[in-house]
Scaffold this active site. Structure first.
Site, PDB file in Angstrom:
ATOM      1  N   ASP A   3      12.066  -5.378   5.030  1.00 47.37           N
ATOM      2  CA  ASP A   3      10.699  -5.861   5.218  1.00 47.37           C
ATOM      3  C   ASP A   3      10.077  -6.087   3.846  1.00 47.37           C
ATOM      4  O   ASP A   3       9.828  -5.148   3.098  1.00 47.37           O
ATOM      5  CB  ASP A   3       9.888  -4.830   6.013  1.00 47.37           C
TER       6      ASP A   3
ATOM      7  N   GLU B  42      12.031  -9.310   7.227  1.00 48.34           N
ATOM      8  CA  GLU B  42      10.719  -9.396   7.862  1.00 48.34           C
ATOM      9  C   GLU B  42       9.700  -9.924   6.860  1.00 48.34           C
ATOM     10  O   GLU B  42       9.569  -9.390   5.763  1.00 48.34           O
ATOM     11  CB  GLU B  42      10.322  -7.999   8.361  1.00 48.34           C
TER      12      GLU B  42
ATOM     13  N   ARG C 131       0.821  -1.207   0.000  1.00 48.87           N
ATOM     14  CA  ARG C 131       0.000   0.000   0.000  1.00 48.87           C
ATOM     15  C   ARG C 131       0.857   1.260   0.000  1.00 48.87           C
ATOM     16  O   ARG C 131       2.070   1.202   0.232  1.00 48.87           O
ATOM     17  CB  ARG C 131      -0.906   0.033   1.241  1.00 48.87           C
TER      18      ARG C 131
ATOM     19  N   LYS D 101      11.883  -1.023   3.130  1.00 49.68           N
ATOM     20  CA  LYS D 101      10.789  -1.747   2.507  1.00 49.68           C
ATOM     21  C   LYS D 101      11.229  -2.264   1.127  1.00 49.68           C
ATOM     22  O   LYS D 101      11.776  -1.510   0.313  1.00 49.68           O
ATOM     23  CB  LYS D 101       9.565  -0.838   2.343  1.00 49.68           C
TER      24      LYS D 101
ATOM     25  N   ASP E 131       6.147 -11.716  10.889  1.00 45.91           N
ATOM     26  CA  ASP E 131       5.329 -10.552  11.244  1.00 45.91           C
ATOM     27  C   ASP E 131       3.860 -10.838  10.981  1.00 45.91           C
ATOM     28  O   ASP E 131       3.121 -11.222  11.879  1.00 45.91           O
ATOM     29  CB  ASP E 131       5.801  -9.318  10.477  1.00 45.91           C
TER      30      ASP E 131
ATOM     31  N   LYS F  46       2.933  -7.119  17.297  1.00 44.96           N
ATOM     32  CA  LYS F  46       2.210  -5.881  17.004  1.00 44.96           C
ATOM     33  C   LYS F  46       0.863  -5.941  17.707  1.00 44.96           C
ATOM     34  O   LYS F  46       0.109  -6.903  17.535  1.00 44.96           O
ATOM     35  CB  LYS F  46       2.025  -5.681  15.498  1.00 44.96           C
TER      36      LYS F  46
ATOM     37  N   CYS G  88       4.831  -1.626  14.959  1.00 50.24           N
ATOM     38  CA  CYS G  88       3.565  -0.908  14.902  1.00 50.24           C
ATOM     39  C   CYS G  88       3.122  -0.786  13.461  1.00 50.24           C
ATOM     40  O   CYS G  88       3.900  -0.995  12.532  1.00 50.24           O
ATOM     41  CB  CYS G  88       3.686   0.485  15.537  1.00 50.24           C
TER      42      CYS G  88
ATOM     43  N   THR H 270      11.734   3.605   9.182  1.00 44.30           N
ATOM     44  CA  THR H 270      11.372   2.943   7.931  1.00 44.30           C
ATOM     45  C   THR H 270      11.735   3.784   6.710  1.00 44.30           C
ATOM     46  O   THR H 270      11.480   4.989   6.681  1.00 44.30           O
ATOM     47  CB  THR H 270       9.859   2.649   7.913  1.00 44.30           C
TER      48      THR H 270
ATOM     49  N   LYS I  91      15.013   0.323   8.530  1.00 45.88           N
ATOM     50  CA  LYS I  91      14.178  -0.781   8.059  1.00 45.88           C
ATOM     51  C   LYS I  91      13.710  -0.421   6.658  1.00 45.88           C
ATOM     52  O   LYS I  91      12.896   0.485   6.478  1.00 45.88           O
ATOM     53  CB  LYS I  91      12.981  -1.029   8.970  1.00 45.88           C
TER      54      LYS I  91
ATOM     55  N   LEU J 261       0.967   2.033  10.853  1.00 49.56           N
ATOM     56  CA  LEU J 261       1.034   3.492  10.777  1.00 49.56           C
ATOM     57  C   LEU J 261       0.094   4.025  11.849  1.00 49.56           C
ATOM     58  O   LEU J 261      -1.128   4.087  11.645  1.00 49.56           O
ATOM     59  CB  LEU J 261       0.624   3.990   9.402  1.00 49.56           C
TER      60      LEU J 261
ATOM     61  N   ASP K  41       8.424   3.560  14.979  1.00 47.64           N
ATOM     62  CA  ASP K  41       8.712   4.865  14.380  1.00 47.64           C
ATOM     63  C   ASP K  41       7.463   5.607  13.933  1.00 47.64           C
ATOM     64  O   ASP K  41       7.563   6.668  13.318  1.00 47.64           O
ATOM     65  CB  ASP K  41       9.677   4.707  13.200  1.00 47.64           C
TER      66      ASP K  41
END
Length: 365
Positions: free
Chosen positions: A190, A218, A24, A162, A243, A267, A295, A135, A160, A297, A322
């Site tokens: 991730d 991840e 997304r 993406k 995750d 999470k 977490c 991130t 981290k 967003l 973060d």
């Protein structure tokens, strides 16, 4: 301390830059806020993000679950009957983990206020501060390098990154980042379920052979594919963190028993709150599997609850909290102090949240 009312509201907080993953792209935090009021005047605060692509929970679903099921279950009950409250919360509706998490943390907030103790001390009180990564969203390599260097300039030493959208470009992205940042910078990636098991092994081993020196990957494969996760864990040069595969203590236990991952990510929005997160942490302690706390967003209320858990348990050795520093503003009063990578837990009773800036919340009643 009896529960008299559950009040809901919405907040919208812009992000500094758009957040892009394999699943997304988002430009602002749009969360449901929960206030649980009591006959003593004490208020407990919770928060839930609508992360439908991961949890299946939309804004409407979160509101409906709380209004139609959860609120009816807890109103009139005493906060001191905490275990019974938690059991009732988890039993009153199936799934809906984000709604449960928001109410769960508000109840922990009240329980800490009742006994005048911070929640992290109720849970174990291992430490008062933690350090988070930050991130780096999926973009063209040049933009990702700029974002990585900006993070380094702000004091971060763990990124981290993406990946997973375009497998063949991921090595180029990471090579560019690794070549630009200081050698000692920790890089974890991730994939957000972006690869097949065989593809993941090929890509990950290729990354390490190119000297990218990745700390872990991840969720390289689909959430439901425990066997695929195990396949990657057994063959990858890069350690694997589960995750999206971990939505419950039962999921975590299965993964640990199978040896399907090297690490487990906790999470609150996936497992339904602090009550269930503690069960995952306890299982991890038994199996000797280190955990990361992460977490979605989220703004500060829910991330603050995760900070309390991270500060309570030694088995949580990695931190990915973060959310608040990705936001361009912080409308939440009180709670943990987020000073870029350094997070310091509040010593106020409960979770330490004092409220929300006037005009920043739209109440639904």
């Amino acid at each position: 301390m009896k529960i008299t009312e559950v009040r809901l509201g919405l907040i919208s907080v812009p992000l500094r830059v758009p957040f892009k993953t394999a699943l997304r792209s988002v430009s602002s935090v749009e969360d449901v806020i929960v206030e649980i009021h009591t006959d003593t005047g004490a208020v407990g605060y919770g928060e839930a993000p609508p992360t439908g692509v991961i949890t299946g929970d939309t804004t409407g679903a979160i509101i409906g679950a709380i209004r139609d099921h959860i609120a009816k279950t807890i109103i009139g009950r005493d906060v001191d009957d905490f275990e019974d409250l938690m059991i009732a919360l988890n039993a009153c509706i199936q799934k809906n983990t984000s709604a449960k998490a928001a109410v769960d943390m508000a109840l922990w907030d009240l329980y800490g206020q009742l006994y005048k103790i911070p929640v992290y001390k109720l849970m174990g009180g291992a430490k008062k501060s933690i350090v988070t990564d930050i991130t780096i969203s999926v973009n063209d390599p040049e933009e990702m390098v700029r974002d990585a260097l900006n993070a380094i300039d702000r004091g971060y030493d763990c990124l981290k990154v993406k990946v997973g959208k375009e497998p063949e470009k991921d090595i180029a992205r990471l090579s560019a980042i690794r070549g630009a940042v200081p050698k000692e910078t920790c890089i974890r990636i991730d994939a957000n379920q972006g690869w097949t098991p065989k593809e993941a092994v090929r890509i990950l081993n290729g990354m390490q052979e190119k000297g990218l020196d990745l700390e872990f990957v991840e969720q390289p494969v689909k959430a439901h594919d425990f066997e695929g996760l195990k396949y990657v864990t057994e063959r990858s040069y890069v350690p694997v963190l589960a995750d999206e595969s971990v939505f419950s203590p039962q999921d975590a236990l299965t993964i640990m028993q199978m040896g399907a991952a090297d690490l487990v990510n906790i999470k609150l929005m996936k497992c339904g709150g602090l009550y269930n997160a503690l069960k995952i942490a306890s299982a991890a302690e038994v199996y000797g599997v280190e955990c990361m706390i992460g977490c979605m967003l989220e703004a500060k209320i829910s991330v603050n609850a995760a900070v309390h858990l991270a500060c309570a348990k030694q088995i949580i050795t990695r931190v990915d909290l973060d959310g608040p520093v990705l936001c361009s503003e912080d409308p939440i009063l009180g709670g943990a102090v987020f000073n870029e990578k350094d997070i310091t837990v509040s010593n106020e009773p409960g979770l330490g949240i004092k409220g929300i800036e006037p005009g920043k919340i739209k109440y639904l009643d």
